[in-house]
Design a protein around this motif. Sequence first.
Motif, PDB file in Angstrom:
ATOM      1  N   THR A  46       0.843  -1.182   0.000  1.00 41.90           N
ATOM      2  CA  THR A  46       0.000   0.000   0.000  1.00 41.90           C
ATOM      3  C   THR A  46       0.879   1.233   0.000  1.00 41.90           C
ATOM      4  OG1 THR A  46      -1.619  -1.190   1.319  1.00 41.90           O
ATOM      5  CG2 THR A  46      -1.885   1.170   1.189  1.00 41.90           C
ATOM      6  N   TYR A  47       0.558   2.181  -0.873  1.00 41.10           N
ATOM      7  CA  TYR A  47       1.192   3.490  -0.862  1.00 41.10           C
ATOM      8  C   TYR A  47       0.091   4.511  -0.657  1.00 41.10           C
ATOM      9  CZ  TYR A  47       2.904   7.929  -2.512  1.00 41.10           C
ATOM     10  OH  TYR A  47       3.205   9.258  -2.610  1.00 41.10           O
ATOM     11  N   LEU A  48       0.244   5.388   0.336  1.00 42.19           N
ATOM     12  CA  LEU A  48      -0.752   6.409   0.627  1.00 42.19           C
ATOM     13  C   LEU A  48      -0.093   7.777   0.648  1.00 42.19           C
ATOM     14  CD1 LEU A  48      -2.550   4.633   3.592  1.00 42.19           C
ATOM     15  CD2 LEU A  48      -3.316   4.747   1.230  1.00 42.19           C
ATOM     16  N   ASN A  49      -0.720   8.738  -0.016  1.00 41.33           N
ATOM     17  CA  ASN A  49      -0.288  10.128   0.034  1.00 41.33           C
ATOM     18  C   ASN A  49      -1.054  10.773   1.194  1.00 41.33           C
ATOM     19  OD1 ASN A  49       0.513  12.727  -0.409  1.00 41.33           O
ATOM     20  ND2 ASN A  49       0.072  12.703  -2.608  1.00 41.33           N
ATOM     21  N   VAL A  50      -0.509  10.650   2.398  1.00 40.93           N
ATOM     22  CA  VAL A  50      -1.224  10.993   3.625  1.00 40.93           C
ATOM     23  C   VAL A  50      -1.661  12.453   3.687  1.00 40.93           C
ATOM     24  CG1 VAL A  50      -1.089  10.993   6.141  1.00 40.93           C
ATOM     25  CG2 VAL A  50      -0.141   9.091   4.852  1.00 40.93           C
ATOM     26  N   PRO A  51      -0.832  13.447   3.336  1.00 39.72           N
ATOM     27  CA  PRO A  51      -1.320  14.830   3.415  1.00 39.72           C
ATOM     28  C   PRO A  51      -2.547  15.093   2.549  1.00 39.72           C
ATOM     29  CG  PRO A  51       1.059  14.803   3.155  1.00 39.72           C
ATOM     30  CD  PRO A  51       0.580  13.392   2.984  1.00 39.72           C
ATOM     31  N   VAL A  52      -2.588  14.504   1.361  1.00 40.77           N
ATOM     32  CA  VAL A  52      -3.736  14.707   0.469  1.00 40.77           C
ATOM     33  C   VAL A  52      -4.960  13.977   1.019  1.00 40.77           C
ATOM     34  CG1 VAL A  52      -4.594  14.362  -1.871  1.00 40.77           C
ATOM     35  CG2 VAL A  52      -2.223  15.017  -1.503  1.00 40.77           C
ATOM     36  N   ILE A  53      -4.778  12.780   1.567  1.00 41.36           N
ATOM     37  CA  ILE A  53      -5.892  12.038   2.166  1.00 41.36           C
ATOM     38  C   ILE A  53      -6.470  12.822   3.333  1.00 41.36           C
ATOM     39  CG2 ILE A  53      -6.489   9.967   3.467  1.00 41.36           C
ATOM     40  CD1 ILE A  53      -4.504   8.449   1.672  1.00 41.36           C
ATOM     41  N   LEU A  54      -5.618  13.363   4.177  1.00 41.98           N
ATOM     42  CA  LEU A  54      -6.082  14.160   5.318  1.00 41.98           C
ATOM     43  C   LEU A  54      -6.829  15.404   4.849  1.00 41.98           C
ATOM     44  CD1 LEU A  54      -3.049  13.909   7.744  1.00 41.98           C
ATOM     45  CD2 LEU A  54      -5.256  12.757   7.927  1.00 41.98           C
ATOM     46  N   TYR A  55      -6.368  16.016   3.770  1.00 40.75           N
ATOM     47  CA  TYR A  55      -7.056  17.185   3.213  1.00 40.75           C
ATOM     48  C   TYR A  55      -8.483  16.820   2.815  1.00 40.75           C
ATOM     49  CZ  TYR A  55      -8.492  20.650  -0.212  1.00 40.75           C
ATOM     50  OH  TYR A  55      -9.214  21.577  -0.921  1.00 40.75           O
ATOM     51  N   PHE A  56      -8.651  15.711   2.080  1.00 41.88           N
ATOM     52  CA  PHE A  56      -9.987  15.317   1.636  1.00 41.88           C
ATOM     53  C   PHE A  56     -10.869  14.900   2.813  1.00 41.88           C
ATOM     54  CE2 PHE A  56      -8.133  14.955  -2.659  1.00 41.88           C
ATOM     55  CZ  PHE A  56      -9.111  15.647  -3.361  1.00 41.88           C
ATOM     56  N   LEU A  57     -10.297  14.224   3.811  1.00 42.70           N
ATOM     57  CA  LEU A  57     -11.086  13.829   4.977  1.00 42.70           C
ATOM     58  C   LEU A  57     -11.547  15.047   5.772  1.00 42.70           C
ATOM     59  CD1 LEU A  57      -9.110  10.712   6.242  1.00 42.70           C
ATOM     60  CD2 LEU A  57     -11.338  10.738   5.109  1.00 42.70           C
ATOM     61  N   GLU A  58     -10.703  16.061   5.887  1.00 45.79           N
ATOM     62  CA  GLU A  58     -11.090  17.284   6.589  1.00 45.79           C
ATOM     63  C   GLU A  58     -12.173  18.047   5.841  1.00 45.79           C
ATOM     64  OE1 GLU A  58      -7.417  19.354   7.078  1.00 45.79           O
ATOM     65  OE2 GLU A  58      -6.765  18.059   8.734  1.00 45.79           O
ATOM     66  N   LYS A  59     -12.203  17.926   4.524  1.00 49.38           N
ATOM     67  CA  LYS A  59     -13.227  18.594   3.725  1.00 49.38           C
ATOM     68  C   LYS A  59     -14.536  17.811   3.683  1.00 49.38           C
ATOM     69  CE  LYS A  59     -10.791  22.088   2.539  1.00 49.38           C
ATOM     70  NZ  LYS A  59     -11.072  23.396   3.106  1.00 49.38           N
ATOM     71  N   GLY A  60     -14.569  16.613   4.297  1.00 44.67           N
ATOM     72  CA  GLY A  60     -15.821  15.869   4.387  1.00 44.67           C
ATOM     73  C   GLY A  60     -15.925  14.656   3.497  1.00 44.67           C
ATOM     74  N   ALA A  61     -14.855  14.230   2.860  1.00 44.89           N
ATOM     75  CA  ALA A  61     -14.894  13.036   2.022  1.00 44.89           C
ATOM     76  C   ALA A  61     -15.100  11.800   2.895  1.00 44.89           C
ATOM     77  CB  ALA A  61     -13.601  12.899   1.229  1.00 44.89           C
ATOM     78  N   GLN A  62     -15.895  10.864   2.406  1.00 42.76           N
ATOM     79  CA  GLN A  62     -16.196   9.635   3.135  1.00 42.76           C
ATOM     80  C   GLN A  62     -15.461   8.469   2.485  1.00 42.76           C
ATOM     81  OE1 GLN A  62     -18.176   9.410   5.916  1.00 42.76           O
ATOM     82  NE2 GLN A  62     -18.126  11.648   5.798  1.00 42.76           N
TER      83      GLN A  62
END
Length: 85
Positions: A46-62
Amino acid sequence: MVKLRLKRCGRKQRAVYRIVAIDVRSRREGKDLRSVGFYDPMKNQTYLNVPVILYFLEKGAQPTGTVQNLLKKAEVFYELPSNQT
């Protein structure tokens, strides 16, 4: 509404998945907003771009169920502010 979900790639009988931020109404192979990671179930990589994931989660992405399990395994939810969990 935006979701974090898997987008199938790879060849027949050898699937790999991209983790993408995508509109809910789009198909599985539809146009994504942004690719935020990669998951290979055969090699269990697994490779995750954590800063971008956190950005989308903070904006309300499910995240979908499978993506949520991958994020929990990588301990991404611990990096969210306490009011977001």
